[in-house]
Design an enzyme around this catalytic site. Sequence first.
Site, PDB file in Angstrom:
ATOM      1  N   LEU A   1       0.842  -1.204   0.000  1.00  0.00           N
ATOM      2  CA  LEU A   1       0.000   0.000   0.000  1.00  0.00           C
ATOM      3  C   LEU A   1       0.876   1.254   0.000  1.00  0.00           C
ATOM      4  CD1 LEU A   1      -2.443  -0.871   2.970  1.00  0.00           C
ATOM      5  CD2 LEU A   1      -2.974  -1.035   0.528  1.00  0.00           C
ATOM      6  N   GLY A   2       0.237   2.393  -0.208  1.00  0.00           N
ATOM      7  CA  GLY A   2       0.835   3.691   0.087  1.00  0.00           C
ATOM      8  C   GLY A   2       2.148   3.986  -0.627  1.00  0.00           C
ATOM      9  N   ILE A   3       3.071   4.592   0.118  1.00  0.00           N
ATOM     10  CA  ILE A   3       4.361   5.021  -0.453  1.00  0.00           C
ATOM     11  C   ILE A   3       5.147   3.815  -0.976  1.00  0.00           C
ATOM     12  CG2 ILE A   3       6.624   6.002   0.161  1.00  0.00           C
ATOM     13  CD1 ILE A   3       5.103   7.776   2.231  1.00  0.00           C
TER      14      ILE A   3
ATOM     15  N   THR B   1      -1.880   8.781   1.957  1.00  0.00           N
ATOM     16  CA  THR B   1      -1.827   7.308   1.894  1.00  0.00           C
ATOM     17  C   THR B   1      -2.835   6.762   2.898  1.00  0.00           C
ATOM     18  OG1 THR B   1      -0.253   7.094   3.705  1.00  0.00           O
ATOM     19  CG2 THR B   1       0.688   7.418   1.499  1.00  0.00           C
ATOM     20  N   PRO B   2      -3.049   5.431   2.915  1.00  0.00           N
ATOM     21  CA  PRO B   2      -3.962   4.852   3.921  1.00  0.00           C
ATOM     22  C   PRO B   2      -3.579   5.262   5.350  1.00  0.00           C
ATOM     23  CG  PRO B   2      -3.513   3.231   2.232  1.00  0.00           C
ATOM     24  CD  PRO B   2      -2.641   4.421   1.909  1.00  0.00           C
TER      25      PRO B   2
ATOM     26  N   ASN C   1      10.714   0.707   4.177  1.00  0.00           N
ATOM     27  CA  ASN C   1       9.578   1.643   4.158  1.00  0.00           C
ATOM     28  C   ASN C   1       8.498   1.297   5.173  1.00  0.00           C
ATOM     29  OD1 ASN C   1       7.479   3.487   2.668  1.00  0.00           O
ATOM     30  ND2 ASN C   1       6.583   1.433   2.639  1.00  0.00           N
TER      31      ASN C   1
ATOM     32  N   TYR D   1       6.356   7.923  17.900  1.00  0.00           N
ATOM     33  CA  TYR D   1       6.665   8.045  16.469  1.00  0.00           C
ATOM     34  C   TYR D   1       7.881   8.957  16.276  1.00  0.00           C
ATOM     35  CZ  TYR D   1       5.601   8.421  11.426  1.00  0.00           C
ATOM     36  OH  TYR D   1       5.647   8.376  10.046  1.00  0.00           O
TER      37      TYR D   1
ATOM     38  N   LYS E   1      11.369   7.743  14.471  1.00  0.00           N
ATOM     39  CA  LYS E   1      11.838   8.338  13.209  1.00  0.00           C
ATOM     40  C   LYS E   1      13.141   9.119  13.415  1.00  0.00           C
ATOM     41  CE  LYS E   1       8.646   6.664  10.547  1.00  0.00           C
ATOM     42  NZ  LYS E   1       8.996   5.686   9.516  1.00  0.00           N
TER      43      LYS E   1
ATOM     44  N   ILE F   1       1.697  12.694   3.555  1.00  0.00           N
ATOM     45  CA  ILE F   1       1.430  12.135   2.229  1.00  0.00           C
ATOM     46  C   ILE F   1       0.070  11.429   2.270  1.00  0.00           C
ATOM     47  CG2 ILE F   1       2.349  10.635   0.397  1.00  0.00           C
ATOM     48  CD1 ILE F   1       4.283  12.942   1.246  1.00  0.00           C
TER      49      ILE F   1
HETATM   50  P1  NAD Z   1       0.650   2.908   5.009  1.00  0.00           P
HETATM   51  O1  NAD Z   1       0.101   2.632   6.368  1.00  0.00           O
HETATM   52  O2  NAD Z   1      -0.232   3.540   4.007  1.00  0.00           O
HETATM   53  O3  NAD Z   1       1.305   1.578   4.416  1.00  0.00           O
HETATM   54  C1  NAD Z   1       2.251   0.890   5.208  1.00  0.00           C
HETATM   55  C2  NAD Z   1       2.485  -0.494   4.678  1.00  0.00           C
HETATM   56  O4  NAD Z   1       3.421  -1.128   5.585  1.00  0.00           O
HETATM   57  C3  NAD Z   1       1.224  -1.372   4.670  1.00  0.00           C
HETATM   58  O5  NAD Z   1       1.153  -2.086   3.451  1.00  0.00           O
HETATM   59  C4  NAD Z   1       1.419  -2.300   5.864  1.00  0.00           C
HETATM   60  O6  NAD Z   1       0.805  -3.576   5.698  1.00  0.00           O
HETATM   61  C5  NAD Z   1       2.935  -2.423   5.910  1.00  0.00           C
HETATM   62  N1  NAD Z   1       3.424  -2.821   7.233  1.00  0.00           N
HETATM   63  C6  NAD Z   1       3.070  -2.318   8.442  1.00  0.00           C
HETATM   64  N2  NAD Z   1       3.691  -2.988   9.431  1.00  0.00           N
HETATM   65  C7  NAD Z   1       4.464  -3.923   8.830  1.00  0.00           C
HETATM   66  C8  NAD Z   1       5.342  -4.930   9.314  1.00  0.00           C
HETATM   67  N3  NAD Z   1       5.534  -5.130  10.629  1.00  0.00           N
HETATM   68  N4  NAD Z   1       5.983  -5.718   8.420  1.00  0.00           N
HETATM   69  C9  NAD Z   1       5.783  -5.551   7.079  1.00  0.00           C
HETATM   70  N5  NAD Z   1       4.956  -4.630   6.574  1.00  0.00           N
HETATM   71  C10 NAD Z   1       4.299  -3.825   7.435  1.00  0.00           C
HETATM   72  O7  NAD Z   1       1.944   3.848   5.256  1.00  0.00           O
HETATM   73  P2  NAD Z   1       2.595   4.975   4.314  1.00  0.00           P
HETATM   74  O8  NAD Z   1       1.914   6.261   4.582  1.00  0.00           O
HETATM   75  O9  NAD Z   1       2.720   4.480   2.932  1.00  0.00           O
HETATM   76  O10 NAD Z   1       4.036   5.101   5.020  1.00  0.00           O
HETATM   77  C11 NAD Z   1       5.175   4.397   4.557  1.00  0.00           C
HETATM   78  C12 NAD Z   1       6.372   4.875   5.368  1.00  0.00           C
HETATM   79  O11 NAD Z   1       6.543   6.292   5.226  1.00  0.00           O
HETATM   80  C13 NAD Z   1       6.248   4.625   6.876  1.00  0.00           C
HETATM   81  O12 NAD Z   1       7.506   4.284   7.402  1.00  0.00           O
HETATM   82  C14 NAD Z   1       5.803   5.972   7.406  1.00  0.00           C
HETATM   83  O13 NAD Z   1       6.127   6.138   8.767  1.00  0.00           O
HETATM   84  C15 NAD Z   1       6.573   6.902   6.499  1.00  0.00           C
HETATM   85  N6  NAD Z   1       5.989   8.230   6.401  1.00  0.00           N
HETATM   86  C16 NAD Z   1       4.708   8.394   5.976  1.00  0.00           C
HETATM   87  C17 NAD Z   1       4.177   9.677   5.912  1.00  0.00           C
HETATM   88  C18 NAD Z   1       2.769   9.933   5.459  1.00  0.00           C
HETATM   89  O14 NAD Z   1       2.310  11.074   5.635  1.00  0.00           O
HETATM   90  N7  NAD Z   1       2.055   8.980   4.883  1.00  0.00           N
HETATM   91  C19 NAD Z   1       4.963  10.788   6.274  1.00  0.00           C
HETATM   92  C20 NAD Z   1       6.272  10.569   6.695  1.00  0.00           C
HETATM   93  C21 NAD Z   1       6.780   9.288   6.751  1.00  0.00           C
END
Ligand code: NAD
Length: 255
Positions: A16-18, A192-193, A90, A155, A159, A190
């Site tokens: 999913l997501g990023i 994302t979910p 990620n 968090y 990070k 971002i």
């Molecule tokens: P998301 O929740 O949309 O997707 C995260 C994915 O990681 C999911 O597919 C989930 O199943 C998987 N996941 C979660 N725990 C897991 C585990 N223990 N083992 C394997 N897979 C696992 O998240 P996102 O928004 O796409 O974020 C991706 C990364 O970017 C994360 O590290 C998040 O902290 C970071 N980030 C996100 C944002 C944002 O605004 N979305 C901002 C800064 C940083």
Amino acid sequence: MGRVSGKVALVTGAALGIGKATALLLAREGAKVVIADLKEEEGHAAVAEVEAAGGEALFVSLNVTQEEDWKKAIEAITAKFGGLDIAVNNAGILYNGSVEETSLADWRRVQSVNLDGVFLGTRYAVEAMKPRGAGSIINLSSIEGLIGDPTLAAYNASKGGVRLFTKSAALHCARAGYRIRVNSIHPGYIWTPMVQGFTSATPDQVAARQKLIDLHPLGHLGEPDDIAYGILFLASDESKFMTGSELVIDGGYTA
Ligand code: NAD
């Protein structure tokens, strides 16, 4: 010729997501991609998307907190693609809570995924990349790894830890002469979910989303591809003189 043609790239949390946007982009740029996640159905769907576009992909079921899963994942990647060139750590989880609101169990859950997961991912990626004599590891931190937020105690800590752990690993690999680069990415918010989960359901949440938008001088939240393109740059040889660096992609949030 793609920007990462012929490379083998592992992306954790790529269902999913990023992570998903990153896996699809790396595949479009010529990489063979490994989609690693807990979510099997969505992970297989991502593999199917890569294949439908003419790329090569493999799904591995991986909980980034489990060392046994990492051993099996590296074995599966080596068996299918012969080695590893790019690793994107990620997978991550968000937990909203101040220092007073966060229980020890919630604290540990967040550190386990966001910090242990990145540590294990980097350690196993270095081991897998050493025989190739080169590699690029990209760890997902956040703007929350650069500045404090009173509502994100666990968090923020995780990070911030990713940010300095990345530098330690980068220096180690450089000094050891491995030609493995390690860099961190720091996204703003971002769409994302992860973010949709607390900004979409109720009128209060939609108001909270507007407050988040207002914190980004560019006037909107980021899209997964905004981060994927930064990851692609760090994965490719275009960034060959970068290691231990922080790439901030945040619409001006921390400027
Ligand atoms: P998301 O929740 O949309 O997707 C995260 C994915 O990681 C999911 O597919 C989930 O199943 C998987 N996941 C979660 N725990 C897991 C585990 N223990 N083992 C394997 N897979 C696992 O998240 P996102 O928004 O796409 O974020 C991706 C990364 O970017 C994360 O590290 C998040 O902290 C970071 N980030 C996100 C944002 C944002 O605004 N979305 C901002 C800064 C940083």
